[in-house]
Write an enzyme that holds these catalytic residues in place. Structure first.
Site, mmCIF file in Angstrom:
data_model
loop_
_atom_site.group_PDB
_atom_site.id
_atom_site.type_symbol
_atom_site.label_atom_id
_atom_site.label_comp_id
_atom_site.label_asym_id
_atom_site.label_seq_id
_atom_site.Cartn_x
_atom_site.Cartn_y
_atom_site.Cartn_z
ATOM 1 N N SER A 11 0.851 -1.191 0.000
ATOM 2 C CA SER A 11 0.000 0.000 0.000
ATOM 3 C C SER A 11 0.888 1.242 0.000
ATOM 4 C CB SER A 11 -0.936 -0.026 1.214
ATOM 5 O OG SER A 11 -1.953 0.936 1.076
ATOM 6 N N ASN A 12 0.350 2.378 0.386
ATOM 7 C CA ASN A 12 1.147 3.609 0.415
ATOM 8 C C ASN A 12 0.661 4.528 1.528
ATOM 9 O OD1 ASN A 12 -0.965 5.487 -0.726
ATOM 10 N ND2 ASN A 12 -0.849 3.970 -2.364
ATOM 11 N N GLU A 13 1.314 5.668 1.664
ATOM 12 C CA GLU A 13 1.128 6.584 2.796
ATOM 13 C C GLU A 13 -0.120 7.469 2.722
ATOM 14 O OE1 GLU A 13 2.356 7.337 5.620
ATOM 15 O OE2 GLU A 13 4.213 6.199 5.741
ATOM 16 N N SER A 14 -0.926 7.341 1.679
ATOM 17 C CA SER A 14 -2.075 8.238 1.544
ATOM 18 C C SER A 14 -3.010 8.149 2.753
ATOM 19 C CB SER A 14 -2.853 7.878 0.271
ATOM 20 O OG SER A 14 -4.082 8.571 0.249
ATOM 21 N N ALA A 24 -4.712 7.480 -4.106
ATOM 22 C CA ALA A 24 -3.355 7.039 -4.441
ATOM 23 C C ALA A 24 -3.448 5.557 -4.786
ATOM 24 C CB ALA A 24 -2.413 7.275 -3.277
#
Ligand code: CTP
Length: 210
Positions: A27-30, A94
């Protein structure tokens, strides 16, 4: 003041999650804060708002219809369905560009497997490109998060994804309540908003659509 014409605005927000096995994912930091601020701002202007949200810890703005999704492909399925009767789309999510080729049914036992563990990735569809290709008169706002050559890359993405505007921001925007953005349109206009709250930026973006 209420806007003169009420629009049906579709907004995506937050990250997507791409599972490796039942308990692990990419996943990512969004944080979803920008997308949720956009939904609240659009609703406050009297628009009909549908928010497609990845996994985030945020309260649904009052009066906003929210649809939760997990993966990029789930987001695409909902987006395809809902873009049909929308007047505008704001792609603040994101979206993960890649997903593991397989989602294991049981936990991945990398140590037991021996050797150097690796994850086979396959490319996810570009959601915005997929739905905006035949957008007709519907208005589309893309987002770009860049850490170098931001304006050049954002301009190229706006064109490639058939967006009418793109909101360029930097990695400082992640997770916080404030951000600095450059709003760009297809005609080459640029508007810089330096160190504003995401709520302030959201109002300006909704204003573009009106
Ligand atoms: N987007 C999308 N589908 C994807 C990837 C991105 O719809 N699979 C959308 C995002 O919601 C955003 C814009 O496209 O509006 C951002 O595009 P892009 O910069 O290509 O995504 P990144 O993953 O940040 O690309 P890169 O890794 O090249 O920086």
């Amino acid at each position: 003041r209420k806007s003169r014409t009420t629009m049906r605005i579709l907004i995506t927000a937050g990250p997507t999650r791409e599972y490796i096995d039942p308990v692990r994912y990419l996943s990512n930091e969004s944080s979803g804060k920008m997308g949720f601020a956009l939904a609240a701002a659009a609703k406050r202007r009297g628009h009909q708002v549908t928010l497609i949200a990845g996994p985030v810890c945020l309260a649904t703005p009052k009066g906003v219809e929210r649809i939760d999704v997990v993966s990029a492909r789930e987001m695409l399925a909902v987006l395809r369905e809902r873009f049909k009767d929308a007047d505008a789309l704001i792609m603040a999510a994101a979206v993960a560009d890649f997903r593991p080729r397989r989602r294991l049914r049981g936990k991945w036992k990398a140590k037991e497997d021996g050797g150097d563990p690796s994850i086979d990735l396959v490319e996810n569809p570009d959601l915005l490109m997929t739905v905006a290709r035949r957008k007709g008169v519907r208005k589309v706002v893309a987002f770009a998060l860049e850490t170098s050559q931001g304006k050049r890359r954002a301009r190229a993405k706006m064109a490639a994804k058939n967006a009418d505007w793109i909101v360029l921001n930097g990695a400082e925007a992640l997770g916080g309540d404030r951000t600095s953005v450059t709003l760009m349109d297809r005609a080459g206009n640029e508007l810089e908003l330096l160190d504003r709250t995401k709520v302030q930026v959201a109002r300006v973006v909704i204003g573009l659509l009106e």
